[in-house]
Design a protein around this motif. Structure first.
Motif, PDB file in Angstrom:
ATOM      1  N   ASN A   1      50.161  48.773  45.759  1.00 27.17           N
ATOM      2  CA  ASN A   1      49.680  49.092  44.409  1.00 27.17           C
ATOM      3  C   ASN A   1      48.846  50.365  44.485  1.00 27.17           C
ATOM      4  N   GLY A   2      48.479  50.860  43.344  1.00 27.40           N
ATOM      5  CA  GLY A   2      47.593  52.007  43.253  1.00 27.40           C
ATOM      6  C   GLY A   2      46.331  51.612  42.511  1.00 27.40           C
ATOM      7  N   ASP A   3      45.193  51.692  43.176  1.00 24.21           N
ATOM      8  CA  ASP A   3      43.935  51.242  42.588  1.00 24.21           C
ATOM      9  C   ASP A   3      43.201  52.380  41.897  1.00 24.21           C
ATOM     10  N   ALA A   4      42.465  52.031  40.862  1.00 17.68           N
ATOM     11  CA  ALA A   4      41.699  53.025  40.116  1.00 17.68           C
ATOM     12  C   ALA A   4      40.429  52.374  39.574  1.00 17.68           C
ATOM     13  N   PHE A   5      40.287  52.312  38.259  1.00 17.76           N
ATOM     14  CA  PHE A   5      39.089  51.736  37.668  1.00 17.76           C
ATOM     15  C   PHE A   5      39.437  50.967  36.402  1.00 17.76           C
ATOM     16  N   GLY A   6      38.572  50.028  36.080  1.00 19.33           N
ATOM     17  CA  GLY A   6      38.676  49.318  34.823  1.00 19.33           C
ATOM     18  C   GLY A   6      37.703  49.908  33.818  1.00 19.33           C
TER      19      GLY A   6
ATOM     20  N   ILE B   1      30.041  51.338  41.033  1.00 23.19           N
ATOM     21  CA  ILE B   1      30.842  51.944  42.090  1.00 23.19           C
ATOM     22  C   ILE B   1      30.871  51.025  43.314  1.00 23.19           C
ATOM     23  N   ASP B   2      32.033  50.935  43.926  1.00 17.66           N
ATOM     24  CA  ASP B   2      32.266  50.042  45.065  1.00 17.66           C
ATOM     25  C   ASP B   2      31.480  50.492  46.292  1.00 17.66           C
TER      26      ASP B   2
ATOM     27  N   ILE C   1      34.251  50.671  36.055  1.00 20.73           N
ATOM     28  CA  ILE C   1      34.055  50.184  37.414  1.00 20.73           C
ATOM     29  C   ILE C   1      35.322  50.431  38.231  1.00 20.73           C
ATOM     30  N   ASN C   2      35.153  51.010  39.429  1.00 23.91           N
ATOM     31  CA  ASN C   2      36.338  51.233  40.269  1.00 23.91           C
ATOM     32  C   ASN C   2      36.653  49.941  41.036  1.00 23.91           C
TER      33      ASN C   2
END
Length: 405
Positions: free
Chosen positions: A161-166, A199-200, A271-272
């Motif tokens: 998958n490709g992760d980003a932010f909500g 941020i993570d 939020i990432n």
């Protein structure tokens, strides 16, 4: 991010640590202790050479019922699941010598950078007679750096998958349908969300996402956003410190549960996070309250690969091993993974066709089609993550400077 990905924290050891670390079996608390023993009178080699394929890897790569696969390809699998701790996984393979008892390993891309050249993973035989779907598998999946090292093919793609932010679309004046591309500029510098961004804490995640943003906009000259040199890492950390001191970030989070809580309580606007966190939040807040972003600059793209241990290639069960590898590329596995876990992978079109041919409900078919479209769109953008960057020490050092600022 998914539950099958690495955990942040001390487990994110550097590539050098894996290769040079002198690890003892007594020091490890791993799943290997629970592995079944050979039958009486049988050597480990003879036991491992039987018809079933022995697998070890992330839980999220499993089907909820492997009997489906057995019925289709007439090969069973005995699968020992492990969590997403890359440190535990690497130690199990390297120090516990799981190649004596297991044939295939499924984990996040990046392990092949060490376990391939060190001789634990065998190269994939691309013209092996049971690997019938290899040629039609897109290069975006099979030639990914996540399953290759030193121009050698060590893995078969499984899921990714490709992760980003909500984000809450009303907070940034975005289209609520979630189809528009949202720039990372909003995440890092948006005035409307200032003080409302989480941020993570994982440097692998957040530092590389920041580096990709800075590189995309020409602010920092960076060669590889997922493997920053000391100078590059310093520049990225300097930017993050500036944004932190400007008040952009409300909190630095660690766990998946925190992601869900922050969103569900509406404590933040962006939020990432992992995509499942937005789904969990929407279960509480209502459909599409939180959107998982399509982005302008790119994604933290990850993938799980299936790898064959070199010792497994000597045990006489190679055809069955490759039948299983080929199954991971086929429509049945693809369809059930997307339906049961929401994960995409190579040859999603075969998954859609499988669902149609087997009379699945239209809503399930539509879900598969959307999953195919969504991931294909993401994979058109840069970049891929690295779980074992060469410059891990420099990145960790600079990230700590950001945390301490």
């Amino acid at each position: 991010m998914t539950q099958g990905k690495f955990d942040s924290g001390d487990a994110n050891l550097s590539r050098r640590s894996f290769v040079q670390g002198a690890l003892t079996l007594s020091a490890l608390t791993t799943a290997a202790a629970a592995l079944p023993a050979p039958l009486p009178g049988m050597s480990q080699q003879a036991w491992a050479a039987g018809t079933p394929v022995k697998g070890y890897g992330v839980t999220t790569a499993q089907l909820k019922n492997w009997d489906i696969m057995t019925k289709t390809i007439d090969v069973s699998i005995e699968y020992t699941p492990t969590n997403a701790d890359i440190g535990v996984f690497m130690r199990d393979v390297m120090s516990n010598d799981l190649g004596e008892t297991h044939d295939i390993f499924i984990f996040d891309g990046g392990t092949q950078n060490v376990l391939g050249p060190e001789g634990y993973y065998a190269e994939i035989i691309e013209d092996q007679k049971e690997l019938t779907l290899w040629e039609r598998t897109p290069d975006t999946w099979k030639r990914s750096d996540l399953i290759r090292a030193d121009d050698k093919q060590y893995g078969v793609p499984v899921i990714g998958n490709g992760d980003a932010f909500g984000y809450f679309p009303d907070k940034i004046d975005a289209n609520p349908n979630g189809l528009d591309e949202i720039p990372w500029t909003t995440f890092f510098e948006g005035e409307k969300v200032k003080g409302r961004v989480a941020i993570d804490r994982s440097w692998l995640q957040s530092m590389t996402e920041t580096a990709n943003f800075l590189k995309h906009h020409g602010r920092v000259n960076i060669e590889d956003v997922a493997d920053l040199t000391q100078e590059e890492a310093k520049a990225v950390a300097d930017y993050l410190i500036e944004r932190k001191q400007a008040g952009q970030f409300r909190t630095i989070f660690t766990a998946f549960e925190e992601q869900v809580q922050l969103l569900s309580n509406k404590e933040i606007d962006m939020i990432n996070c992992w995509e499942p966190a937005t789904k969990e939040a929407n279960n509480k807040l209502g459909p599409n309250t939180v959107i998982y972003a399509f982005t302008v600059e790119g994604y933290y793209k990850w993938g799980h690969g299936a790898y064959v241990h070199t010792k497994a290639m000597e045990r006489g069960n190679v055809d069955n091993i490759y039948k299983v590898l080929n199954y991971f590329l086929g429509g049945e596995y693809r369809a059930y993974q997307a339906k049961e876990r929401g994960y995409a992978g190579p040859n999603m079109d075969l998954g859609v066709q499988y669902a149609i041919d087997n009379g699945w409900a239209q809503e399930d078919i539509d879900l598969l089609k959307w999953t195919e479209e969504k991931v294909a769109r993401k994979f058109e953008k840069p970049f891929f993550c690295k779980t074992t960057p060469v410059n891990a020490s420099a990145m960790e050092e600079e990230w700590q400077r950001f945390l301490d600022a």
